[in-house]
Design a protein around this motif. Structure first.
Motif, PDB file in Angstrom:
ATOM      1  N   ILE A 242       0.854  -1.183   0.000  1.00 36.79           N
ATOM      2  CA  ILE A 242       0.000   0.000   0.000  1.00 36.79           C
ATOM      3  C   ILE A 242       0.892   1.235   0.000  1.00 36.79           C
ATOM      4  N   PRO A 243       0.735   2.151  -0.944  1.00 39.95           N
ATOM      5  CA  PRO A 243       1.558   3.369  -0.952  1.00 39.95           C
ATOM      6  C   PRO A 243       1.466   4.104   0.383  1.00 39.95           C
ATOM      7  N   PRO A 244       2.562   4.674   0.866  1.00 42.71           N
ATOM      8  CA  PRO A 244       2.562   5.319   2.185  1.00 42.71           C
ATOM      9  C   PRO A 244       1.441   6.328   2.382  1.00 42.71           C
ATOM     10  N   ASP A 245       1.122   7.097   1.345  1.00 42.46           N
ATOM     11  CA  ASP A 245       0.076   8.110   1.491  1.00 42.46           C
ATOM     12  C   ASP A 245      -1.310   7.496   1.652  1.00 42.46           C
ATOM     13  N   ASP A 246      -1.458   6.235   1.257  1.00 42.32           N
ATOM     14  CA  ASP A 246      -2.760   5.575   1.345  1.00 42.32           C
ATOM     15  C   ASP A 246      -2.925   4.750   2.613  1.00 42.32           C
ATOM     16  N   ARG A 247      -1.835   4.551   3.336  1.00 44.82           N
ATOM     17  CA  ARG A 247      -1.914   3.646   4.485  1.00 44.82           C
ATOM     18  C   ARG A 247      -2.753   4.240   5.602  1.00 44.82           C
ATOM     19  N   PRO A 248      -3.576   3.399   6.230  1.00 45.76           N
ATOM     20  CA  PRO A 248      -4.435   3.914   7.307  1.00 45.76           C
ATOM     21  C   PRO A 248      -3.626   4.249   8.547  1.00 45.76           C
ATOM     22  N   ALA A 249      -4.103   5.211   9.298  1.00 43.81           N
ATOM     23  CA  ALA A 249      -3.465   5.546  10.578  1.00 43.81           C
ATOM     24  C   ALA A 249      -3.677   4.417  11.569  1.00 43.81           C
ATOM     25  N   ARG A 250      -2.707   4.216  12.416  1.00 43.03           N
ATOM     26  CA  ARG A 250      -2.807   3.136  13.405  1.00 43.03           C
ATOM     27  C   ARG A 250      -3.610   3.616  14.612  1.00 43.03           C
ATOM     28  N   THR A 251      -4.894   3.760  14.374  1.00 43.86           N
ATOM     29  CA  THR A 251      -5.795   4.195  15.448  1.00 43.86           C
ATOM     30  C   THR A 251      -6.977   3.268  15.500  1.00 43.86           C
ATOM     31  N   GLY A 252      -7.721   3.364  16.590  1.00 48.43           N
ATOM     32  CA  GLY A 252      -8.927   2.563  16.735  1.00 48.43           C
ATOM     33  C   GLY A 252      -8.659   1.256  17.442  1.00 48.43           C
ATOM     34  N   SER A 253      -9.698   0.724  18.045  1.00 45.77           N
ATOM     35  CA  SER A 253      -9.597  -0.536  18.781  1.00 45.77           C
ATOM     36  C   SER A 253      -9.998  -1.688  17.871  1.00 45.77           C
ATOM     37  N   ARG A 254      -9.891  -2.896  18.401  1.00 47.59           N
ATOM     38  CA  ARG A 254     -10.284  -4.077  17.644  1.00 47.59           C
ATOM     39  C   ARG A 254     -11.785  -4.125  17.406  1.00 47.59           C
ATOM     40  N   ASP A 255     -12.538  -3.335  18.196  1.00 46.71           N
ATOM     41  CA  ASP A 255     -13.988  -3.329  18.030  1.00 46.71           C
ATOM     42  C   ASP A 255     -14.447  -2.293  17.017  1.00 46.71           C
ATOM     43  N   ALA A 256     -13.526  -1.593  16.352  1.00 43.10           N
ATOM     44  CA  ALA A 256     -13.905  -0.511  15.445  1.00 43.10           C
ATOM     45  C   ALA A 256     -14.607  -1.024  14.192  1.00 43.10           C
ATOM     46  N   TRP A 257     -14.507  -2.334  13.920  1.00 41.78           N
ATOM     47  CA  TRP A 257     -15.136  -2.879  12.714  1.00 41.78           C
ATOM     48  C   TRP A 257     -16.650  -2.868  12.808  1.00 41.78           C
TER      49      TRP A 257
END
Length: 325
Positions: A242-257
């Motif tokens: 995944i290109p760096p600009d497209d990568r998601p931020a490492r935030t949110g818990s495992r329940d965020a889905w």
């Protein structure tokens, strides 16, 4: 291309309208949802004998001073620069299908002229006194709410009713997340025609499912293409592709889905009288089907993704075959 109930329902309705009727079709949807593809499907499933061509005209690109020529054609010498006679789309689409993309961009004067041709099936070239006949199926598309344009007085009501014998609303990709992974794998195959397409590992699948797609299916296609540009050609496509600009931020818990759509689905099921056993069973079946499809039918990989044994999925598949008999 997709697995969602919404898309399958739309396609079934569109194919029936295309094959069994000759009525005009209005396709409404956001940019990138596949309106032109749907128009091509309508033309392909049209059952008229000796069917003519599909002629496409993007109404947003028409220059006002040349609009008459684009639609009606012109005779030689009709205006400066008309060095030869030319057919317009009304003549070119005779016996076939005329697809007007972004029909909401047509000025009122052209709307009136289009309405007359639809009603009377006749027109005159610019610079000519001779009437010509034409007959075509009309398919129109727009990314705006055309009925609201009618209410504002910028789109003719009588033309709206002529072009909207059947109205198809193409939902954005965010409203049919079940289609994201099937589409992604389709684009992978399309980009690597002579090679076996790579699989998407679990984190990449999750990324694609949670990503926003302001450009809808066209946006997803570009995402897949950008990942393939960084793919080394061995193994699965991983987060590193995944290109760096497209990568998601490492935030949110495992329940965020647990998105709002998931909760809304449960609420609908409860409102329709479904019990916990039924909801659990259907959720399990859906999860298994998605995992199996996402892994190209490979039960072992699907089982690893689901955290169960491959034997469990083999028993599930046997039960499904028994149900279908």
């Amino acid at each position: 291309m997709g697995e969602s109930h919404t898309l399958k329902t739309i396609l079934r309705q569109v194919v029936e309208v295309a094959h069994f009727t000759d009525c005009s079709v209005l396709i409404q949807g956001e940019s990138g949802t596949g309106k032109e593809l749907l128009a091509k499907l309508i033309h392909a499933r049209d059952s008229r004998p000796n069917k003519g061509d599909l002629v496409i005209l993007d109404c947003s690109t028409i220059m006002p001073e040349l609009s008459g020529s684009e639609f009606f054609g012109h005779e030689r010498g009709a205006f400066t620069g008309a060095v030869a006679a030319r057919d317009g789309v009304f003549a070119l689409a005779d016996g076939g299908t005329l697809f007007l993309d972004e029909v909401g961009e047509l000025p009122l004067t052209l709307q009136a002229q289009l309405l007359r041709v639809i009603q009377e099936h006749t027109f005159k070239r610019v610079g000519s006194n001779a009437w010509q006949r034409t007959s075509f199926r009309l398919v129109c598309a727009t990314n705006i709410d055309l009925w609201k344009q009618v209410q504002r007085g910028v789109f003719r009501a009588d033309l709206y009713y002529r072009i909207a014998s059947f109205v198809c609303h193409l939902p954005p990709l965010r409203e049919r997340p079940e289609d994201i992974l099937p589409l992604a794998y389709y684009f992978l195959k399309e980009c690597r025609l002579n090679q076996e397409p790579p699989v998407l590992d679990a984190p990449v699948q999750e990324y694609l499912l949670r990503r926003e797609y302001p450009g809808n299916v066209r946006d997803l296609k570009q995402v897949v293409a950008r990942m393939l540009c960084r793919f080394a050609g061995q193994g699965a496509i991983t987060v590193g592709c995944i290109p760096p600009d497209d990568r998601p931020a490492r935030t949110g818990s495992r329940d965020a889905w647990r998105a709002a759509d998931f909760e809304r689905t449960i609420r609908v099921a409860l409102a329709r009288g479904m019990g916990l056993k039924t909801i659990s069973r259907e959720s399990e079946k859906t999860a298994i089907r998605i995992a199996v499809d996402a892994n190209g039918g490979n039960l072992q990989r699907a089982a690893q993704r689901l955290g169960v044994t491959s034997r469990t999925l083999q028993l599930w598949r046997a039960a499904q075959r028994q149900e279908n008999k």
